[in-house]
Write an enzyme that holds these catalytic residues in place. Structure first.
Site, PDB file in Angstrom:
ATOM      1  N   HIS A  75      -2.351  -8.759   1.722  1.00  0.00           N
ATOM      2  CA  HIS A  75      -1.948  -7.547   2.463  1.00  0.00           C
ATOM      3  C   HIS A  75      -3.033  -7.254   3.512  1.00  0.00           C
ATOM      4  O   HIS A  75      -3.366  -8.129   4.317  1.00  0.00           O
ATOM      5  CB  HIS A  75      -1.727  -6.429   1.433  1.00  0.00           C
ATOM      6  CG  HIS A  75      -1.066  -5.188   1.951  1.00  0.00           C
ATOM      7  ND1 HIS A  75      -0.382  -5.123   3.133  1.00  0.00           N
ATOM      8  CD2 HIS A  75      -0.986  -3.921   1.417  1.00  0.00           C
ATOM      9  CE1 HIS A  75       0.087  -3.888   3.307  1.00  0.00           C
ATOM     10  NE2 HIS A  75      -0.273  -3.144   2.285  1.00  0.00           N
ATOM     11  N   HIS A 131       5.267 -13.324   6.452  1.00  0.00           N
ATOM     12  CA  HIS A 131       5.536 -11.929   6.096  1.00  0.00           C
ATOM     13  C   HIS A 131       6.666 -11.866   5.072  1.00  0.00           C
ATOM     14  O   HIS A 131       7.574 -12.702   5.099  1.00  0.00           O
ATOM     15  CB  HIS A 131       5.919 -11.101   7.334  1.00  0.00           C
ATOM     16  CG  HIS A 131       5.718  -9.635   7.122  1.00  0.00           C
ATOM     17  ND1 HIS A 131       6.696  -8.840   6.601  1.00  0.00           N
ATOM     18  CD2 HIS A 131       4.635  -8.839   7.331  1.00  0.00           C
ATOM     19  CE1 HIS A 131       6.225  -7.602   6.513  1.00  0.00           C
ATOM     20  NE2 HIS A 131       4.977  -7.562   6.947  1.00  0.00           N
ATOM     21  N   SER A 151       0.826  -1.217   0.000  1.00  0.00           N
ATOM     22  CA  SER A 151       0.000   0.000   0.000  1.00  0.00           C
ATOM     23  C   SER A 151       0.856   1.261   0.000  1.00  0.00           C
ATOM     24  O   SER A 151       0.600   2.203  -0.767  1.00  0.00           O
ATOM     25  CB  SER A 151      -0.975   0.002   1.177  1.00  0.00           C
ATOM     26  OG  SER A 151      -0.321  -0.243   2.395  1.00  0.00           O
ATOM     27  N   ARG A 209      10.517   5.005 -11.752  1.00  0.00           N
ATOM     28  CA  ARG A 209      10.444   4.277 -13.023  1.00  0.00           C
ATOM     29  C   ARG A 209      11.523   3.198 -13.039  1.00  0.00           C
ATOM     30  O   ARG A 209      12.575   3.374 -13.647  1.00  0.00           O
ATOM     31  CB  ARG A 209      10.625   5.294 -14.153  1.00  0.00           C
ATOM     32  CG  ARG A 209      10.313   4.923 -15.621  1.00  0.00           C
ATOM     33  CD  ARG A 209       9.712   3.602 -15.830  1.00  0.00           C
ATOM     34  NE  ARG A 209       9.403   3.367 -17.231  1.00  0.00           N
ATOM     35  CZ  ARG A 209       9.715   2.243 -17.852  1.00  0.00           C
ATOM     36  NH1 ARG A 209      10.352   1.283 -17.222  1.00  0.00           N
ATOM     37  NH2 ARG A 209       9.359   2.069 -19.107  1.00  0.00           N
ATOM     38  N   ASP A 220      -2.181  -8.878  11.374  1.00  0.00           N
ATOM     39  CA  ASP A 220      -3.585  -9.211  11.107  1.00  0.00           C
ATOM     40  C   ASP A 220      -4.088 -10.432  11.873  1.00  0.00           C
ATOM     41  O   ASP A 220      -5.291 -10.699  11.884  1.00  0.00           O
ATOM     42  CB  ASP A 220      -3.775  -9.432   9.599  1.00  0.00           C
ATOM     43  CG  ASP A 220      -3.381  -8.203   8.801  1.00  0.00           C
ATOM     44  OD1 ASP A 220      -3.783  -7.099   9.208  1.00  0.00           O
ATOM     45  OD2 ASP A 220      -2.663  -8.345   7.798  1.00  0.00           O
ATOM     46  N   ARG A 257      -3.227   3.731   8.245  1.00  0.00           N
ATOM     47  CA  ARG A 257      -2.071   3.748   7.348  1.00  0.00           C
ATOM     48  C   ARG A 257      -1.849   5.134   6.711  1.00  0.00           C
ATOM     49  O   ARG A 257      -0.745   5.491   6.299  1.00  0.00           O
ATOM     50  CB  ARG A 257      -2.262   2.646   6.295  1.00  0.00           C
ATOM     51  CG  ARG A 257      -1.125   2.365   5.351  1.00  0.00           C
ATOM     52  CD  ARG A 257       0.238   2.242   5.969  1.00  0.00           C
ATOM     53  NE  ARG A 257       0.439   1.215   6.947  1.00  0.00           N
ATOM     54  CZ  ARG A 257       0.910  -0.018   6.731  1.00  0.00           C
ATOM     55  NH1 ARG A 257       1.211  -0.385   5.526  1.00  0.00           N
ATOM     56  NH2 ARG A 257       1.111  -0.857   7.720  1.00  0.00           N
ATOM     57  N   ARG A 294       3.595  -5.791  16.293  1.00  0.00           N
ATOM     58  CA  ARG A 294       2.222  -5.250  16.272  1.00  0.00           C
ATOM     59  C   ARG A 294       1.240  -6.329  16.749  1.00  0.00           C
ATOM     60  O   ARG A 294       0.223  -6.024  17.356  1.00  0.00           O
ATOM     61  CB  ARG A 294       1.864  -4.767  14.858  1.00  0.00           C
ATOM     62  CG  ARG A 294       2.794  -3.679  14.342  1.00  0.00           C
ATOM     63  CD  ARG A 294       2.572  -3.385  12.874  1.00  0.00           C
ATOM     64  NE  ARG A 294       2.805  -4.563  12.036  1.00  0.00           N
ATOM     65  CZ  ARG A 294       2.579  -4.613  10.726  1.00  0.00           C
ATOM     66  NH1 ARG A 294       2.103  -3.552  10.088  1.00  0.00           N
ATOM     67  NH2 ARG A 294       2.818  -5.707  10.037  1.00  0.00           N
TER      68      ARG A 294
HETATM   69  N1  CMX Z   1       0.342 -20.112   4.886  1.00  0.00           N
HETATM   70  C1  CMX Z   1       0.715 -21.033   3.948  1.00  0.00           C
HETATM   71  N2  CMX Z   1       1.744 -20.879   3.125  1.00  0.00           N
HETATM   72  C2  CMX Z   1       2.479 -19.757   3.262  1.00  0.00           C
HETATM   73  C3  CMX Z   1       2.198 -18.784   4.236  1.00  0.00           C
HETATM   74  C4  CMX Z   1       1.070 -18.989   5.058  1.00  0.00           C
HETATM   75  N3  CMX Z   1       0.685 -18.087   5.972  1.00  0.00           N
HETATM   76  N4  CMX Z   1       3.108 -17.795   4.140  1.00  0.00           N
HETATM   77  C5  CMX Z   1       3.937 -18.136   3.125  1.00  0.00           C
HETATM   78  N5  CMX Z   1       3.535 -19.308   2.588  1.00  0.00           N
HETATM   79  C6  CMX Z   1       4.103 -19.990   1.415  1.00  0.00           C
HETATM   80  C7  CMX Z   1       3.978 -19.086   0.201  1.00  0.00           C
HETATM   81  O1  CMX Z   1       2.657 -19.117  -0.330  1.00  0.00           O
HETATM   82  C8  CMX Z   1       5.049 -19.661  -0.709  1.00  0.00           C
HETATM   83  O2  CMX Z   1       4.552 -20.859  -1.264  1.00  0.00           O
HETATM   84  P1  CMX Z   1       4.868 -21.280  -2.807  1.00  0.00           P
HETATM   85  O3  CMX Z   1       6.372 -21.292  -2.905  1.00  0.00           O
HETATM   86  O4  CMX Z   1       4.222 -22.601  -2.965  1.00  0.00           O
HETATM   87  O5  CMX Z   1       4.275 -20.193  -3.666  1.00  0.00           O
HETATM   88  C9  CMX Z   1       6.153 -20.037   0.296  1.00  0.00           C
HETATM   89  O6  CMX Z   1       5.491 -20.196   1.570  1.00  0.00           O
HETATM   90  C10 CMX Z   1       7.248 -19.008   0.427  1.00  0.00           C
HETATM   91  O7  CMX Z   1       6.657 -17.755   0.772  1.00  0.00           O
HETATM   92  P2  CMX Z   1       7.439 -16.697   1.685  1.00  0.00           P
HETATM   93  O8  CMX Z   1       8.684 -16.313   0.937  1.00  0.00           O
HETATM   94  O9  CMX Z   1       7.585 -17.218   3.046  1.00  0.00           O
HETATM   95  O10 CMX Z   1       6.415 -15.492   1.771  1.00  0.00           O
HETATM   96  P3  CMX Z   1       6.175 -14.297   0.750  1.00  0.00           P
HETATM   97  O11 CMX Z   1       7.160 -13.201   1.047  1.00  0.00           O
HETATM   98  O12 CMX Z   1       6.147 -14.801  -0.656  1.00  0.00           O
HETATM   99  O13 CMX Z   1       4.707 -13.832   1.110  1.00  0.00           O
HETATM  100  C11 CMX Z   1       2.889 -13.276   2.554  1.00  0.00           C
HETATM  101  C12 CMX Z   1       4.400 -13.133   2.290  1.00  0.00           C
HETATM  102  C13 CMX Z   1       2.487 -12.333   3.678  1.00  0.00           C
HETATM  103  C14 CMX Z   1       2.130 -12.880   1.275  1.00  0.00           C
HETATM  104  C15 CMX Z   1       2.587 -14.748   2.919  1.00  0.00           C
HETATM  105  O14 CMX Z   1       3.274 -15.080   4.099  1.00  0.00           O
HETATM  106  C16 CMX Z   1       1.099 -15.042   3.074  1.00  0.00           C
HETATM  107  O15 CMX Z   1       0.448 -15.355   2.077  1.00  0.00           O
HETATM  108  N6  CMX Z   1       0.541 -14.932   4.339  1.00  0.00           N
HETATM  109  C17 CMX Z   1      -0.878 -15.071   4.565  1.00  0.00           C
HETATM  110  C18 CMX Z   1      -1.600 -13.787   4.207  1.00  0.00           C
HETATM  111  C19 CMX Z   1      -1.339 -12.692   5.239  1.00  0.00           C
HETATM  112  O16 CMX Z   1      -1.427 -12.890   6.434  1.00  0.00           O
HETATM  113  N7  CMX Z   1      -1.047 -11.467   4.737  1.00  0.00           N
HETATM  114  C20 CMX Z   1      -0.888 -10.286   5.615  1.00  0.00           C
HETATM  115  C21 CMX Z   1       0.550  -9.760   5.712  1.00  0.00           C
HETATM  116  C22 CMX Z   1       0.606  -8.529   6.575  1.00  0.00           C
HETATM  117  C23 CMX Z   1      -0.051  -7.350   5.918  1.00  0.00           C
HETATM  118  O17 CMX Z   1       0.439  -6.897   4.869  1.00  0.00           O
HETATM  119  O18 CMX Z   1      -1.081  -6.854   6.418  1.00  0.00           O
END
Ligand code: CMX
Length: 435
Positions: free
Chosen positions: A271, A318, A241, A419, A373, A399, A327
């Protein structure tokens, strides 16, 4: 010029001169390498911008102008006899890098109150939407509609000088922050309370008045809002964001447009929307199990079933953090202090024990710990705000504090159009064969 604006102008002018000479001397220094994994992998860790208001350490979590959340909870001014920090104080700190006094935050609360009128056409935009439009969509459209009276857009069209951009951005940023609680409360009452709106209480602070306009009467909920709107305010500049706002803002679109875009980004389930997804997922668990007091074994099975069905565990993981999010911890501490034995809070705490080893066992999740969250929904449910479709709007109101302060800095420092460079997969293959 108002006292905060003058202070900001003095600080920003000094830093601008400093950065100019720093770049003259050290502009060619390398700050890191970019690997192909980063090129394909969402630019994790690539340093591409400056963001003055906060910094995120993977292990320690967020610091706002050098202060951790527990430090801020102590040091920021409070409202009357309150225990929780005031978001007004955090905005002041982020904007001018100085801890505000009690008088400063009272001045700011008053200033925001004076600037809080929402234009009639914004209400008309909201009323024209399908009534069950998601609250985040209503929020982004309401914000974008206010670009109609942007000080920046008006002055730009009249030929404003580059050196005045910061001034017009400050005015828009202050107006936008001031209006958000009223806009957000209007959406809540419209969607969930038959449009029975509650007048602002002008004697209250920014967060207190927001809680009042939502219709929440419990004084502890007001305390929660002060803390909640403080801890969600900023998470350095690379999160989706903030970065969206930074990119849009760099085109010299005004902050109503850039913040509306930021909120579109926050509305994604990876997010900010994760805060609604967490409690929805917990409600589904208690419904499926027929109890609000599931055992840890039952929770573990539900977590495993979620993973087996190809979904992520919301509220966990994360892109930067590698330890439990401070948090999350701040909200846990709040619950320990204010809430006795709540079933949903207990589920959140049991998830904290059960989820990390399961995620770890997958061998691919870089951070198995809870993020911000994972906890917020259970606190809101406790005080009766159960309409989880609204939760991301609360995040979005907060935010704005960080993103607006950072937007003022971007314009004051004269940061250019953003860019970065993209490449095709064909280019990558050729690059590999050539190296
Ligand atoms: N549950 C299951 N699998 C997860 C996971 C979770 N909570 N977090 C990461 N993974 C998986 C990823 O999907 C990825 O799988 P693939 O390789 O099969 O695609 C693998 O683990 C590696 O991911 P990562 O490098 O650990 O995490 P990213 O930096 O790619 O993604 C995030 C970060 C937040 C998108 C991810 O941890 C996630 O999807 N979490 C759940 C959603 C969530 O809580 N989002 C809120 C974040 C905070 C915010 O911005 O408000």
């Amino acid at each position: 010029m108002d006292r905060l604006k003058q202070k900001f102008y003095d600080k920003a002018s000094a830093l601008k001169v400093e950065i100019k000479s720093l770049l003259k001397e050290h502009g060619a220094k390398t700050v890191g390498e970019v690997t192909l994994k980063q090129v394909f992998g969402g630019a994790r860790g690539v340093k591409t911008m400056t963001w003055e208001t906060s910094a995120l350490d993977p292990n320690e979590g967020i610091r706002f102008r050098g202060y951790t959340i527990p430090e801020l909870r102590e040091a920021l001014p409070k409202w009357k006899n309150g225990k929780e920090p005031l978001p007004e104080g955090l905005f002041w700190l982020m904007l001018v890098d100085e801890m505000p006094t009690q008088e400063d935050v009272e001045w700011l609360a008053d200033e925001w109150e004076k600037r809080s009128t929402i234009p009639a056409h914004t209400y008309a935009v909201l009323e024209a939407l399908a009534p069950d439009t998601h609250p985040m969509t209503q929020f982004t459209m309401g914000i974008a509609s206010m670009n109609y009276d942007s000080v920046f857009a008006k002055r730009y069209s009249e030929g404003m000088k580059k050196s005045d951009y910061w001034d017009a951005t400050y005015e828009d940023a202050m107006n936008l922050i001031a209006r958000l609680p009223k806009l957000a409360a209007y959406i809540y009452r419209k969607v969930y309370h038959n449009g029975e709106h509650i007048e602002a209480d002008t004697s209250l602070d920014w967060a207190g008045n927001y809680a009042h306009m939502l219709g929440m009467k419990d004084a502890d909920f007001t305390s929660l809002m002060r803390l909640y709107l403080t801890i969600h305010a900023d998470h350095e500049g690379g999160n989706a964001s903030a970065h969206t706002a930074h990119l849009i803002n760099s085109t010299l679109a005004d902050v109503y447009l850039s913040y509306s875009g930021a909120m579109d980004s926050l509305a994604g389930p990876l997010h900010g929307l994760a805060n609604q997804e967490v409690i929805k997922w917990i409600f589904e668990m208690t419904k499926q199990l027929g109890t609000t007091k599931p055992s840890k074994d039952q929770i573990a099975k539900y977590v495993q079933d979620t993973l087996d069905s190809g979904r992520v565990i919301p509220g966990y993981g994360h892109a930067v953090l590698r330890k439990p999010d401070p948090r999350f911890t701040a909200q846990k501490t709040f619950a320990q202090e204010y809430i006795k034995d709540d079933d949903y809070v207990n589920i959140v705490w049991n998830l904290f024990e059960v989820v990390p080893p399961i995620l770890d066992s997958l061998g691919k999740v870089k951070n198995p710990w809870p993020n911000v969250d994972a906890h917020s929904g259970a606190l809101l449910v406790h005080y009766g705000l159960k309409e989880y479709g609204y939760y991301t709007v609360l995040f979005g109101v907060s935010r704005a504090l960080g993103v607006m302060a950072a937007s003022c800095w971007s314009r004051a420092l004269g940061l250019p159009l953003e860019r970065p460079k993209s490449v095709t997969s064909k280019w990558v293959k050729e690059f590999i064969s050539a190296s």
